[in-house]
Design a protein around this motif. Sequence first.
Motif, short mmCIF file in Angstrom:
data_model
loop_
_atom_site.label_atom_id
_atom_site.label_comp_id
_atom_site.label_asym_id
_atom_site.label_seq_id
_atom_site.Cartn_x
_atom_site.Cartn_y
_atom_site.Cartn_z
N SER A 251 -41.68 -27.20 47.30
CA SER A 251 -43.29 -27.27 47.29
C SER A 251 -43.36 -26.50 48.74
CB SER A 251 -44.07 -28.52 47.16
OG SER A 251 -43.90 -28.97 48.39
N GLU A 254 -42.76 -22.82 48.20
CA GLU A 254 -43.68 -22.12 47.34
C GLU A 254 -44.88 -21.83 48.06
OE1 GLU A 254 -44.19 -24.42 43.67
OE2 GLU A 254 -46.31 -23.46 43.63
N PHE A 255 -45.19 -22.86 48.89
CA PHE A 255 -46.58 -22.92 49.73
C PHE A 255 -46.27 -21.61 50.85
CE2 PHE A 255 -48.79 -24.19 53.68
CZ PHE A 255 -49.90 -24.21 53.24
N SER A 257 -44.37 -19.01 50.32
CA SER A 257 -44.60 -17.71 49.58
C SER A 257 -45.95 -17.45 49.07
CB SER A 257 -43.50 -17.88 48.56
OG SER A 257 -43.82 -18.28 47.55
N ASN A 258 -46.65 -18.58 49.00
CA ASN A 258 -48.03 -18.21 48.39
C ASN A 258 -48.92 -17.81 49.56
OD1 ASN A 258 -47.84 -19.05 45.84
ND2 ASN A 258 -48.28 -21.26 45.90
N HIS A 261 -48.23 -14.49 50.42
CA HIS A 261 -48.77 -13.35 49.44
C HIS A 261 -50.17 -13.34 49.44
CE1 HIS A 261 -49.41 -11.65 45.28
NE2 HIS A 261 -50.23 -12.56 45.29
N GLU A 262 -50.99 -14.55 49.72
CA GLU A 262 -52.43 -14.67 49.96
C GLU A 262 -52.79 -13.87 51.10
OE1 GLU A 262 -54.66 -15.71 47.66
OE2 GLU A 262 -53.10 -16.16 46.45
N ARG A 423 -52.20 -26.67 46.34
CA ARG A 423 -52.55 -25.51 47.17
C ARG A 423 -52.27 -24.24 46.65
NH1 ARG A 423 -50.38 -28.24 52.92
NH2 ARG A 423 -51.69 -30.17 52.41
N PHE A 424 -53.20 -23.38 46.76
CA PHE A 424 -53.45 -22.10 46.15
C PHE A 424 -53.32 -22.10 44.50
CE2 PHE A 424 -51.19 -21.31 50.11
CZ PHE A 424 -52.25 -20.39 50.70
N TYR A 425 -53.49 -23.33 43.83
CA TYR A 425 -53.60 -23.45 42.41
C TYR A 425 -55.04 -22.75 42.13
CZ TYR A 425 -53.47 -24.61 37.62
OH TYR A 425 -53.40 -24.62 36.32
N LYS A 429 -56.41 -17.81 35.54
CA LYS A 429 -56.22 -16.38 36.42
C LYS A 429 -56.91 -15.29 36.16
CE LYS A 429 -52.39 -18.06 38.46
NZ LYS A 429 -52.65 -19.50 38.42
N ASN A 438 -59.34 -19.09 46.94
CA ASN A 438 -58.21 -19.04 47.25
C ASN A 438 -57.33 -20.23 46.84
OD1 ASN A 438 -58.68 -21.08 49.10
ND2 ASN A 438 -59.17 -19.55 50.61
#
Length: 486
Positions: A251, A254-255, A257-258, A261-262, A423-425, A429, A438
Amino acid sequence: MNKAGSTLLTKLKTLRFRIFLTIMLTGLLPGIALSFLFLATMRDRGVASDVSGITTQVQLLNDEIISGGYLTDLNRDDVRHSLSAIGNVYSGRVMVMDSGLRVIYDTYEMYEGRTMVWDNAIKSLSGSTESTYDTSNHSVTVTVPLADSHTGEIMGVILITKSAELMERNLTYYQNIVVISLVALFAVVFYLALILSGRFVMPIRKVKFQIVDMSKGVGPGVMNVPDVTETMEVSRVFNHYNQQMKMLDDSRQEFVSNVSHELKTPLTSMKVLSDSILSMGEDAPVEMYREFMTDIAGEIERETDIINDLLSLVRMDKKDSTLNISQVNVNELMELIMKRLSPIAEAAGVDMVLESFRPVIVELDEVKFSLAISNLIENGIKYNEEGGWVHVSINSDHRYCYIRVEDCGMGIPEDALDHVFERFYRADKSHSREINGNGLGLAITMSAIRMHQGEIKVASTLGEGTTFDVRVPLKHIDEGEAVYDH
Ligand code: ADP
């Protein structure tokens, strides 16, 4: 402490050494104790048999001494002869004393005529047979009362000192056997202790080796030591912990990388916008500059929002983050939040209603709690349609304050309900593109509510609306004393 000393101390502290020592002690101590007991018994038996031999001999002599009147007629050669013969048999000394402890006969003729006050002789005058074992002189001394066979009256005492050398030679023989047996016992117990202690700690060593392998990425990646129940239990707990760590790591990755990306998206837009202006050169009309600059400013604002949200989250994530607790009138706080959000609601054409069942005062961190509730109401407005509504209600009982934020908006798909606090979910879409956001708002809300030892739940029906239920304790509970009822 030097290195050798600390290595030795480490060795002495090992479980294997403790088991080894325990086996050695339990194996050897009873053996040693039994050996001492055996030798002491052998010596006692030796002394007892000497005493009984002497006592029998004296009984035979008793009549000769007493009836013959030897105690009064000192010149009885036959008696002296018998006494000296006994002395020879025992390679020792014989003394006869009368009832006044005056020595009548002494093999060495040293004490004859003198009164000798010996403890054992006094005791024997009362009728008991006494014996002492003199270890330094290697002799056994026995005192036996001389009694008149008719009247039973004690007329004197006979004292016989006998060399104990034979008995001691026997004892030395037994001692040698005992020492050899103890050495043999030591060897057997040492060997057993060495083997068994190694066997007993083997499962723990396996656990260690498997952890080392896992840390190097070698092997199946799960711990499995079924040798004993304890290591089975350790394996189970360790695998569970390892899995949690993996999930945490996943996680985190993933966080990150999110986040990357954001943060990159607004930058990419800005780059595209600025590149296209630059490519136009000086011919670009002023209106186009303005339009592009407005877009760039919007992207900067978006980037700032993400960074601010991330900072809020990180601050709340910190283990030592503290709450600035004060008594807060929740009714007034809600009015304030809704007032702050009314321009957004008006722009979206959404109606906001506040319903308050009673005045509620709660111990809260006003800033963090406002942020949590603002996010919920803002979502109610954002994910709604023109003409829709957001309904906020406040209630309480003796322990908790309840806040409900309900809307008649688009709702959340069932399979997304479990993820909206991540987070970021972002649930939908296709909508995300149209609706600003965000995916950090609900994560911030969840962190803030949890910091207050509260709970948040969501219920939603797609196309009908969403309800968030928040519950926080009226009195602030410190992390350490918090009790959750699930
Ligand atoms: P965002 O910035 O996208 O709003 P949030 O963390 O606040 O991020 O919400 C996560 C997702 O949950 C949103 O993208 C949205 O899909 C969904 N969601 C949250 N609140 C609501 C709501 N009131 N109605 C419908 N969907 C919602």
